[in-house]
Design a protein around this motif. Sequence first.
Motif, PDB file in Angstrom:
ATOM      1  N   UNK A 193       0.809  -1.225   0.000  1.00 60.46           N
ATOM      2  CA  UNK A 193       0.000   0.000   0.000  1.00 60.46           C
ATOM      3  C   UNK A 193       0.843   1.276   0.000  1.00 60.46           C
ATOM      4  N   UNK A 194       2.140   1.179   0.196  1.00 59.93           N
ATOM      5  CA  UNK A 194       2.957   2.381   0.340  1.00 59.93           C
ATOM      6  C   UNK A 194       3.065   3.185  -0.949  1.00 59.93           C
ATOM      7  N   UNK A 195       2.969   2.540  -2.101  1.00 65.39           N
ATOM      8  CA  UNK A 195       3.117   3.246  -3.372  1.00 65.39           C
ATOM      9  C   UNK A 195       1.795   3.496  -4.090  1.00 65.39           C
ATOM     10  N   UNK A 196       0.711   2.995  -3.563  1.00 65.68           N
ATOM     11  CA  UNK A 196      -0.570   3.107  -4.259  1.00 65.68           C
ATOM     12  C   UNK A 196      -0.971   4.571  -4.431  1.00 65.68           C
ATOM     13  N   UNK A 197      -0.809   5.361  -3.381  1.00 66.04           N
ATOM     14  CA  UNK A 197      -1.227   6.756  -3.443  1.00 66.04           C
ATOM     15  C   UNK A 197      -0.464   7.549  -4.496  1.00 66.04           C
ATOM     16  N   UNK A 198       0.843   7.333  -4.596  1.00 70.53           N
ATOM     17  CA  UNK A 198       1.657   8.060  -5.569  1.00 70.53           C
ATOM     18  C   UNK A 198       1.280   7.670  -6.989  1.00 70.53           C
ATOM     19  N   UNK A 199       1.187   6.353  -7.256  1.00 67.47           N
ATOM     20  CA  UNK A 199       0.850   5.889  -8.601  1.00 67.47           C
ATOM     21  C   UNK A 199      -0.573   6.295  -8.969  1.00 67.47           C
TER      22      UNK A 199
END
Length: 349
Positions: free
Chosen positions: A222-228
């Motif tokens: 979940x750590x990269x979901x917001x950025x992508x």
Amino acid sequence: MSVFSFCKLNPLNRRRWQRFTANRRGFWSLWIFLLLFGLSLGAEFLVNDRPLLIVYHGELFCPVLASYAETDFGGEFATAADYRDPYLIDLIEQNGGWIVWPLVRYHYDTINYELAVPAPSPPSSANWLGTDDQGRDVVARLIYGFRISVLFGLCLTFFGSLVGIVAGAVQGYYGGKVDLFGQRFMEIWSGLPVLYLLIILSSFVQPNFWWLLGIMLLFSWMSLVGVVRAEFLRGRNLDYVRAAQALGANDRTVMFRHILPNAVVATITFMPFILNASITTLTSLDFLGFGMPPGSPSLGELLAQGKANLQAPWLGLSAFFVLAMLLSLLVFIGEAVRDAFDPRRLTRL
């Protein structure tokens, strides 16, 4: 031929590389990290209780790569050779043989039965950083623990980033209900108590490297979901994306060929910090006793031993300095990567 022409870097990536090398702290941290990680990958050739080479009766043996019986060296038993046994060493040397040992003559699970004081013993010429509470060499456990920590962090970062990028891409590209339900699912999923789940599951399954990797992967994506997701929400309305859609390109082609390259730039800057967090997670679990199986080399386990044996400060201090050095190197690399991909800094070159 220059390095850039050999690698065929485009002008944009060339400026990024120049910006990365301009950050001397991050550039040298990368080389130091690669050197230490490369040495740890060959730990069996540097830190081992098996010789690198043995010449006996004109024959060449390589115990670090293969197992030999004691009878192969003139012994009496057909069991695996114990190369720390003085009897076996005398047999080899008395028959004109010679032995080439690694730099440190201990494996991570080798117990030194010749300690002058009870374990944990202080640093000495035989054990450079002393031994732990079971008589095992601290240097060997640090080197093997360093390798396991980095490999675990790299695997968790790679697979977690892969899942996070795909999830963020789907949410950002399709939007609407897909994005709405995806965000609500993430809010519920991120609220689950990971540590409690590990404690419960550890009572049913013996933790190991792959088991821990699978459990942590369920939550680390979940750590990269917001950025992508933000990049895809912005990119799906750009002119070149609409042009590709008008020419008949399918959703997968538009997502991963046209929009994803722009999103990857933002995700790369986060990866060193995600790797940092992954290593810290494994160390924390080992410190609490819910990580690698008992006996495995671990920085967290050494920290726990230092806490339990305050009269032996070399245990906690050794693990602390190795962990602090590793995390600091990764932070410096991450800062250099972030500066290299910052569009505001690229315009100043």
